[in-house]
Motif scaffolding. Structure first.
Motif, PDB file in Angstrom:
ATOM      1  N   UNK A   1       0.802  -1.197  -0.035  1.00 26.91           N
ATOM      2  CA  UNK A   1       0.044   0.184   0.105  1.00 26.91           C
ATOM      3  C   UNK A   1       0.896   1.249   0.103  1.00 26.91           C
ATOM      4  N   UNK A   2       2.042   1.229   0.698  1.00 28.15           N
ATOM      5  CA  UNK A   2       2.978   2.526   0.742  1.00 28.15           C
ATOM      6  C   UNK A   2       3.543   2.496  -0.714  1.00 28.15           C
ATOM      7  N   UNK A   3       3.867   1.742  -1.356  1.00 28.78           N
ATOM      8  CA  UNK A   3       4.358   1.786  -2.666  1.00 28.78           C
ATOM      9  C   UNK A   3       3.456   2.283  -3.610  1.00 28.78           C
TER      10      UNK A   3
ATOM     11  N   UNK B   1      14.779   7.808  -0.391  1.00 30.96           N
ATOM     12  CA  UNK B   1      14.163   6.844   0.547  1.00 30.96           C
ATOM     13  C   UNK B   1      12.763   7.487   1.212  1.00 30.96           C
ATOM     14  N   UNK B   2      11.632   6.752   0.899  1.00 27.92           N
ATOM     15  CA  UNK B   2      10.394   7.136   1.383  1.00 27.92           C
ATOM     16  C   UNK B   2      10.167   6.398   2.591  1.00 27.92           C
ATOM     17  N   UNK B   3      10.083   6.825   3.774  1.00 28.00           N
ATOM     18  CA  UNK B   3      10.101   6.128   4.976  1.00 28.00           C
ATOM     19  C   UNK B   3       8.556   6.110   5.646  1.00 28.00           C
ATOM     20  N   UNK B   4       8.237   4.868   5.718  1.00 29.24           N
ATOM     21  CA  UNK B   4       6.719   4.653   6.336  1.00 29.24           C
ATOM     22  C   UNK B   4       6.970   3.800   7.366  1.00 29.24           C
ATOM     23  N   UNK B   5       7.192   4.084   8.615  1.00 28.52           N
ATOM     24  CA  UNK B   5       7.525   3.329   9.738  1.00 28.52           C
ATOM     25  C   UNK B   5       8.709   2.516   9.575  1.00 28.52           C
TER      26      UNK B   5
ATOM     27  N   UNK C   1      10.733  11.886   3.274  1.00 32.55           N
ATOM     28  CA  UNK C   1      11.684  11.335   2.648  1.00 32.55           C
ATOM     29  C   UNK C   1      13.101  11.789   2.926  1.00 32.55           C
ATOM     30  N   UNK C   2      14.078  11.172   2.628  1.00 26.70           N
ATOM     31  CA  UNK C   2      15.325  11.336   2.805  1.00 26.70           C
ATOM     32  C   UNK C   2      16.215  10.939   1.743  1.00 26.70           C
ATOM     33  N   UNK C   3      17.280  11.793   1.264  1.00 30.56           N
ATOM     34  CA  UNK C   3      18.051  11.513   0.098  1.00 30.56           C
ATOM     35  C   UNK C   3      19.479  10.855   0.659  1.00 30.56           C
ATOM     36  N   UNK C   4      19.693   9.799  -0.150  1.00 32.04           N
ATOM     37  CA  UNK C   4      20.855   8.994   0.562  1.00 32.04           C
ATOM     38  C   UNK C   4      21.855   8.939  -0.794  1.00 32.04           C
ATOM     39  N   UNK C   5      23.192   8.315  -0.496  1.00 32.85           N
ATOM     40  CA  UNK C   5      23.983   7.914  -1.653  1.00 32.85           C
ATOM     41  C   UNK C   5      24.828   9.318  -2.228  1.00 32.85           C
TER      42      UNK C   5
END
Length: 474
Positions: free
Chosen positions: A49-51, A113-117, A102-106
């Motif tokens: 569902x998060x995707x 990265x969209x963080x859902x728990x 959202x956090x940007x990495x790399x």
């Protein structure tokens, strides 16, 4: 992108329909095969569902967005998807504007990265060709950078979906699902390779391996994980180019170790890695020992195979495992070799010899795989417990069984007893098995029955002193 749908007659079974589709025409990056909803089994009901939230919000924000790679591939194979990676024409900064979580990495590959728990949905901007670098550099966007060997050190060139598909590693990963029109877009005949169970690189294999040597590991991992075969042209250069693995950072090899050995396919991956001369880049001391015909190393192969079989079994039964256990098993006999070498040249105590050997083998291993400190501590505990488990007199057995890592040390002892097959180890393994199951009174009797090492004396119980008599009151 062309919207021409292959001319096929839809069938009741979606997977059969997709198969018939690929028999009609061939996909290309300019003219992909397009499978309509009734021609493939990918459904929103099978997605996280998060995707779906991420796909919908990107589409609502005016961007193209697709579920890509493993999520699509696994559904076509009939597996429950676990990875829900998304590709889009939105840049990382544009993605961040849409999602507060959202956090940007790399640095090498800039990702969102969209963080859902506990769940993280990874979103990548469509990759472009290196030829576009000069234009993007003028726009103040990061460009690609390659080493002398052709390895990509930084790659943040953005492009179209067609270019992104061409930049992907394997044909089975160049599959895109749109939640907007419910179609699957196949740019490299990936559906056909899924059906044929073939792992095939996109582009020239040698060039692609030079760009990223870890692709050699990924080819093996996908083949064992998905029960597929690596195509002849894809596997042909691996042995020759195996030396490129020396350029992979130790931290990245730790991540690859987890994927290869802590995912339920350790035995199969181990055998494949050795056949392609790649295992030594994970464990150089182990590879050297496996090629050593000395008596001291004759148990090594059987021992690590048994440890990997045990790990695979636990993972496939949804039981907990720690990478530390497998690291401890891999390095146990090389550690013993170091101990024997130090014994010959010094007069140190057994404890000092152990720590001297530990201080030799662990830094050497760290140069290949950057093992986090939390796992190094457990590895050391497992090894130290092998000595503690052999010392059962007095209160030592009770202290040992209360050790936080007792179970891991005990399981390690059981593996040793199976492989080395000595009466002493067998007796010790049986003793500790019984000791865990009986009452405290029975445990005391078991300790009294332990045979002490030759020359050792059992300590007499300390007599309790009587309290001094109080002086008479005046």
């Amino acid at each position: 992108m062309s919207k021409t749908i292959a001319k096929t007659t839809p069938k009741k079974d979606a997977k059969k329909s997709a198969r018939s589709n690929t028999n009609v025409t061939t996909a290309s990056f300019d003219n992909p095969l397009i499978f309509s909803r009734d021609q493939h089994p990918v459904s929103r009901k099978l997605l996280s569902p998060n995707a779906l939230k991420v796909l919908y919000r990107l589409n609502k924000g005016g961007f193209d967005a697709y579920l890509v790679g493993g999520g699509v591939r696994d559904i076509l194979l009939g597996f429950k998807p676990k990875d829900f990676d998304i590709a889009t024409n939105a840049t990382p900064d544009e993605i961040k504007e849409l999602f507060r979580n959202c956090r940007l990495i790399g640095r090498r590959f800039r990702l969102a990265h969209i963080v859902f728990g506990r769940e993280i949905i990874e979103v990548a901007t469509f990759r472009g060709h290196h030829d576009n670098a000069s234009e993007q550099e003028k726009s103040c966007k990061k460009t690609s950078k390659q080493s002398e060997d052709g390895m990509l050190l930084r790659d943040n060139i953005y492009g179209s979906i067609e270019e992104d598909a061409e930049r992907r590693d394997f044909t089975i990963n160049a599959l895109y699902y749109s939640a907007k029109d419910f179609k699957v877009y196949d740019f490299a005949n990936g559906v056909q390779d899924v059906n044929d169970k073939v792992i095939r690189l996109i582009g020239d294999p040698e060039t692609r391996y030079r760009e990223d040597p870890v692709r050699m590991l990924r080819a093996i991992r996908f083949a064992t994980k998905l029960d597929m075969q690596i195509s002849d042209d894809t596997k042909a250069p691996i042995k020759e180019l195996s030396t490129l693995m020396a350029n992979i950072p130790a931290a990245r090899l730790f991540e690859e170790f987890l994927k290869m050995f802590i995912a339920g396919k350790a035995v199969a991956n181990f055998e494949q890695l050795r056949s392609y001369n790649l295992f030594g880049y994970f464990f150089p001391a182990v590879e050297q020992a496996l090629n050593d015909e000395s008596d001291q190393q004759r148990f090594l192969l059987d021992f690590i195979m048994l440890a990997m079989e045990n790990t695979d079994k636990r993972i496939n039964n949804d039981q907990r495992v720690t990478p530390a256990f497998l690291f401890a098993a891999m390095l146990w006999y090389p550690l013993q070799k170091h101990i024997q070498q130090i014994k010959v040249t010094t007069q140190l105590t057994p404890q000092d010899i152990f720590f001297a050997a530990l201080n030799e083998i662990m830094p050497e291993q760290q140069r290949s795989i950057a093992i986090p400190k939390r796992f190094q501590a457990v590895i050391k505990d497992i090894w130290i417990l092998q000595d503690k488990l052999g010392r059962r007199e007095g209160k030592r057995a009770f202290k040992t069984i209360e050790h936080p890592k007792f179970r891991a040390g005990y399981d390690f002892l059981l593996l040793r007893a199976q492989i080395e097959d000595t009466d002493e180890l067998k007796e010790l393994a049986h003793w500790w098995t019984d000791f865990q199951e009986v009452s405290n009174e029975a445990r005391l009797q078991m300790i009294k029955g332990v045979k002490l090492p030759q020359g050792a004396k059992r300590r007499p119980a300390k007599k309790r002193r009587k309290p001094a008599a109080k002086p008479p009151e005046a």
